[in-house]
Enzyme design. Sequence first.
Site, PDB file in Angstrom:
ATOM      1  CE  LYS A  35      35.198  41.321  43.848  1.00  0.00           C
ATOM      2  NZ  LYS A  35      34.310  41.767  42.538  1.00  0.00           N
ATOM      3  CB  SER A  42      30.802  42.375  44.144  1.00  0.00           C
ATOM      4  OG  SER A  42      31.603  42.129  43.057  1.00  0.00           O
ATOM      5  CB  SER A  73      31.441  44.146  40.593  1.00  0.00           C
ATOM      6  OG  SER A  73      30.359  43.590  40.858  1.00  0.00           O
TER       7      SER A  73
END
Lengths: 95, 485
Positions: free
Chosen positions: B80, B155, B179
Amino acid sequence: MKISREEVLHIAHLARVALTEEEITRMSEQLSELLEHFEVLQKVDTEGVTPTAQSVNLQSVMREDEVKPSLLPGDILANAPRREGDCFRVKPVLE
Amino acid sequence: MNGISDGVTVHEAHKLLKEKKISSVELTQHYLERIKKVEPKVKAFTTVTEELAMERARKADESIADGKAGLLTGVPLAIKDVICTKGVRTTCSSKMLENFIPPYDAMVMEKLNAAGAVMVGKVNMDEFAMGSSTENSAFFPTHNPWDLERVPGGSSGGSAVAVAAGEAVAALGSDTGGSIRQPAGFCSVVGFKPTYGRVSRYGLVAFASSLDQIGPLTQDVTDCALLMNVISGHDKRDSTSVPEPVPDYTKSLKPDLKGMRLGIPKEYYVEGMQSGVSDVMKAARKKLEELGAILEEVSLPHTPYALAVYYIIAPSEASANLARYDGVKYGYSYKGNTMWENMEKTRGNGFGAEVKRRIMLGTYALSAGYYDAWYLKAQKVRTLIRQEFDKVFEKYDALITPTSPTVPFKIGEKKDDPLAMYLSDVCTLPVNIAGVPGISIPAGFVDDLPVGMQIIGKHFSEETLLKVAYAYEQATEWHKKRAEV
């Protein structure tokens, strides 16, 4: 709960965020709506409850003071938008 | 090529590499080609690190030839874009950090690199991890491989999609209010948010420091345990990381739930939950009972306040953490005439709408005259939520809930309605508030759209969660279904 245009401008100033006219209007509407929803919190009885800042039971974490190499100035300054030698360059703070 | 055309898990890749049936160079090439093929459709990556990946794959092959192959050696992973990678740009999917190149690695990257893992790229996210759909990326939205018109969740949407679409063997994400778990549920992969303090946050770009935690997104529970073995542990550079020993998580992978006590918190089966999700959960509970677990309804009465607590505390911490983006040290910088103009316009232009909304909300909640009524009040209700979890875990080993009240929604559906978007995290937020661990695993489908089941445990009960997750996974076929892209 109504967040007025003046309050939006005050908060934006505290947060040092420039907002456009359109953003000011939308922020006033959206913050008002959100805070109205969050007002449910006021109904909870929290008399005598201690606040939680973090969820693990660690307190005053200390570590040994060891001497070791840190990042080099050049590595840190490599991302600087404006630099002069080994310094970050900014506009005058006091004039 | 050697039976990997449909992709492999970490444990399968390790076996193939160790038995020299495939090289890491071949494996990495396969994933890089797959990325080229499906990226135009799913758009999961912000940066593909092709050259670096091939270099690391060659190194991995040398280690394997020397008989030094660890479980992650030579395995292609996606990271990420909120986790600092030395020399590789780390954008947080924000204009603010579009060209930011970290001078150091996050602790988790040090560990993955030492284990010989091969990073194939950085993956998309909601800007600064603020969002539930990956639509808040300043670059582009990511698409759900199960239905390209739908969001992958967020996210960590890029991480979930990279795994679900076969662009990486596994991925790392971060979870502040759901997330990792919510996108894992939306994309039918496994997503684990460890106990707060289990994994070092050193080098994780800060959003809300008392809630943030790094964790894995994988194709199955075995891979999840393998990655947890590598990334967990104490780190002096993160004073909130906990000096608890790291067990071998793979030892929890035993499909036996006899006598396990599982609570079903009624407050999580909320109004607005889709009936399809409710049906999937009913079937999942039945399966857990068949496996020998004892299920009972429990109550966590303060759950309905979690949303408000979270959206006061997280933005407050964010408003302080994001004060660092001033256009002076790194990142986007507006070049005007005065220092204050530069700072205000740097932040006004550099941050997207959701980030600005949260900075404003947090600044308001912390400002003079409002601090006690909002921030302090939220912190006190946080205590009540925590105590409620502590109490229920005196009697139960874990809690079973849906990961989200709905299946993945359409791109654009909730983009301009912050409250509706925030509500999609209603089942995952309480976990971060209490700092306990939670895992989402594939639990079924509604009209070909994935549904995730969340398992929640007490602090440092990672092994229990993996055990429940593994038993359920081995008794079902959901994790074997692959999205066709």
